[in-house]
Design a protein around this motif. Structure first.
Motif, PDB file in Angstrom:
ATOM      1  N   LEU A 123      42.118  32.067  25.641  1.00 10.12           N
ATOM      2  CA  LEU A 123      41.432  31.490  26.791  1.00 10.12           C
ATOM      3  C   LEU A 123      39.922  31.489  26.573  1.00 10.12           C
ATOM      4  N   ASP A 124      39.261  30.519  27.166  1.00 10.41           N
ATOM      5  CA  ASP A 124      37.794  30.461  27.130  1.00 10.41           C
ATOM      6  C   ASP A 124      37.277  30.986  28.469  1.00 10.41           C
ATOM      7  N   TRP A 125      36.841  32.237  28.466  1.00 13.85           N
ATOM      8  CA  TRP A 125      36.368  32.864  29.701  1.00 13.85           C
ATOM      9  C   TRP A 125      34.859  33.065  29.687  1.00 13.85           C
ATOM     10  N   ARG A 126      34.151  32.227  28.900  1.00 17.53           N
ATOM     11  CA  ARG A 126      32.693  32.364  28.866  1.00 17.53           C
ATOM     12  C   ARG A 126      32.081  32.133  30.240  1.00 17.53           C
ATOM     13  N   HIS A 127      32.757  31.354  31.087  1.00 20.86           N
ATOM     14  CA  HIS A 127      32.222  31.060  32.418  1.00 20.86           C
ATOM     15  C   HIS A 127      32.950  31.849  33.506  1.00 20.86           C
ATOM     16  N   ALA A 128      33.762  32.796  33.095  1.00 19.65           N
ATOM     17  CA  ALA A 128      34.508  33.569  34.094  1.00 19.65           C
ATOM     18  C   ALA A 128      33.564  34.483  34.879  1.00 19.65           C
ATOM     19  N   ALA A 129      33.913  34.717  36.128  1.00 17.17           N
ATOM     20  CA  ALA A 129      33.126  35.614  36.967  1.00 17.17           C
ATOM     21  C   ALA A 129      33.389  37.062  36.564  1.00 17.17           C
ATOM     22  N   ILE A 130      32.384  37.913  36.811  1.00 18.80           N
ATOM     23  CA  ILE A 130      32.580  39.335  36.596  1.00 18.80           C
ATOM     24  C   ILE A 130      32.220  40.082  37.873  1.00 18.80           C
ATOM     25  N   GLY A 131      32.624  41.332  37.943  1.00 25.20           N
ATOM     26  CA  GLY A 131      32.335  42.128  39.120  1.00 25.20           C
ATOM     27  C   GLY A 131      32.400  43.597  38.759  1.00 25.20           C
ATOM     28  N   PRO A 132      32.325  44.452  39.762  1.00 27.70           N
ATOM     29  CA  PRO A 132      32.414  45.883  39.494  1.00 27.70           C
ATOM     30  C   PRO A 132      33.758  46.235  38.867  1.00 27.70           C
ATOM     31  N   LEU A 133      33.787  47.345  38.135  1.00 27.26           N
ATOM     32  CA  LEU A 133      35.047  47.790  37.537  1.00 27.26           C
ATOM     33  C   LEU A 133      36.108  47.968  38.616  1.00 27.26           C
ATOM     34  N   ALA A 134      37.279  47.381  38.354  1.00 30.66           N
ATOM     35  CA  ALA A 134      38.408  47.497  39.279  1.00 30.66           C
ATOM     36  C   ALA A 134      39.681  47.414  38.445  1.00 30.66           C
ATOM     37  N   PRO A 135      40.764  48.003  38.949  1.00 33.08           N
ATOM     38  CA  PRO A 135      42.005  47.999  38.161  1.00 33.08           C
ATOM     39  C   PRO A 135      42.510  46.585  37.876  1.00 33.08           C
ATOM     40  N   PRO A 158      40.776  41.186  39.632  1.00 37.44           N
ATOM     41  CA  PRO A 158      40.400  41.837  38.374  1.00 37.44           C
ATOM     42  C   PRO A 158      41.493  41.640  37.325  1.00 37.44           C
ATOM     43  N   CYS A 159      41.098  41.194  36.154  1.00 35.48           N
ATOM     44  CA  CYS A 159      42.087  40.914  35.114  1.00 35.48           C
ATOM     45  C   CYS A 159      41.387  40.821  33.769  1.00 35.48           C
ATOM     46  N   HIS A 160      41.953  41.466  32.746  1.00 31.92           N
ATOM     47  CA  HIS A 160      41.405  41.330  31.396  1.00 31.92           C
ATOM     48  C   HIS A 160      41.781  39.971  30.818  1.00 31.92           C
ATOM     49  N   LYS A 161      40.875  39.433  30.010  1.00 29.38           N
ATOM     50  CA  LYS A 161      41.170  38.174  29.327  1.00 29.38           C
ATOM     51  C   LYS A 161      42.411  38.330  28.451  1.00 29.38           C
ATOM     52  N   CYS A 206      44.864  40.380  28.786  1.00 27.53           N
ATOM     53  CA  CYS A 206      46.066  40.511  29.613  1.00 27.53           C
ATOM     54  C   CYS A 206      46.518  39.132  30.104  1.00 27.53           C
ATOM     55  N   ALA A 207      45.564  38.292  30.503  1.00 28.62           N
ATOM     56  CA  ALA A 207      45.902  36.947  30.964  1.00 28.62           C
ATOM     57  C   ALA A 207      46.513  36.138  29.824  1.00 28.62           C
ATOM     58  N   GLU A 208      45.970  36.298  28.617  1.00 26.16           N
ATOM     59  CA  GLU A 208      46.500  35.571  27.472  1.00 26.16           C
ATOM     60  C   GLU A 208      47.934  36.016  27.172  1.00 26.16           C
ATOM     61  N   ALA A 209      48.166  37.321  27.261  1.00 27.52           N
ATOM     62  CA  ALA A 209      49.514  37.830  27.020  1.00 27.52           C
ATOM     63  C   ALA A 209      50.471  37.353  28.113  1.00 27.52           C
ATOM     64  N   TRP A 210      49.964  37.300  29.355  1.00 26.00           N
ATOM     65  CA  TRP A 210      50.781  36.846  30.490  1.00 26.00           C
ATOM     66  C   TRP A 210      51.233  35.411  30.276  1.00 26.00           C
ATOM     67  N   ILE A 211      50.288  34.566  29.832  1.00 27.40           N
ATOM     68  CA  ILE A 211      50.632  33.158  29.586  1.00 27.40           C
ATOM     69  C   ILE A 211      51.631  33.050  28.446  1.00 27.40           C
ATOM     70  N   THR A 212      51.424  33.820  27.390  1.00 22.55           N
ATOM     71  CA  THR A 212      52.323  33.779  26.239  1.00 22.55           C
ATOM     72  C   THR A 212      53.754  34.087  26.661  1.00 22.55           C
ATOM     73  N   VAL A 213      53.906  35.055  27.563  1.00 21.96           N
ATOM     74  CA  VAL A 213      55.240  35.459  28.013  1.00 21.96           C
ATOM     75  C   VAL A 213      55.822  34.457  29.005  1.00 21.96           C
ATOM     76  N   ARG A 214      54.957  33.938  29.903  1.00 17.41           N
ATOM     77  CA  ARG A 214      55.438  33.084  30.984  1.00 17.41           C
ATOM     78  C   ARG A 214      55.756  31.654  30.587  1.00 17.41           C
ATOM     79  N   ALA A 215      55.022  31.117  29.599  1.00 16.29           N
ATOM     80  CA  ALA A 215      55.153  29.699  29.271  1.00 16.29           C
ATOM     81  C   ALA A 215      56.563  29.361  28.801  1.00 16.29           C
ATOM     82  N   ARG A 216      57.163  28.354  29.444  1.00 13.21           N
ATOM     83  CA  ARG A 216      58.518  27.937  29.097  1.00 13.21           C
ATOM     84  C   ARG A 216      58.519  26.957  27.930  1.00 13.21           C
ATOM     85  N   ASP A 217      57.474  26.134  27.845  1.00 17.65           N
ATOM     86  CA  ASP A 217      57.373  25.131  26.795  1.00 17.65           C
ATOM     87  C   ASP A 217      55.890  24.796  26.611  1.00 17.65           C
TER      88      ASP A 217
END
Ligand SMILES: [Zn+2]
Length: 80
Positions: free
Chosen positions: A14-26, A44-47, A49-60
């Motif tokens: 993922l390209d998260w160069r423009h992603a928002a950031i905030g205080p540390l949160a789980p 709150p989400c790690h880049k 973790c999101a990449e792994a989530w997509i890898t698992v979720r994508a059907r095609d």
């Protein structure tokens, strides 16, 4: 600007160069402290973790491309 995401199956990048950031949160996926915010939901989400989530979720490849677009923030000058 070339598309930074690879069409090859396997690893999602993922390209998260423009992603928002905030205080540390789980991270909603792994529970460890994160400063990144998910572009899709603003939670709150790690880049990685999101990449792994997509890898698992994508059907095609098409579904995977939609998930990547959904989780990619638009930068300044992008879509409103
Ligand atoms: Zn995480």
């Amino acid at each position: 600007m070339p598309n930074a995401t690879s069409p090859a199956p396997g690893r999602v990048v993922l390209d998260w160069r423009h992603a928002a950031i905030g205080p540390l949160a789980p991270c909603v996926l792994c529970g460890k402290p994160a400063i990144c915010r998910s572009p899709a939901k603003g939670v709150p989400c790690h880049k990685g973790c999101a990449e792994a989530w997509i890898t698992v979720r994508a059907r095609d490849p098409e579904h995977r491309a939609r998930l990547i677009a959904y989780c990619t923030p638009t930068g300044p000058g992008g879509a409103p």
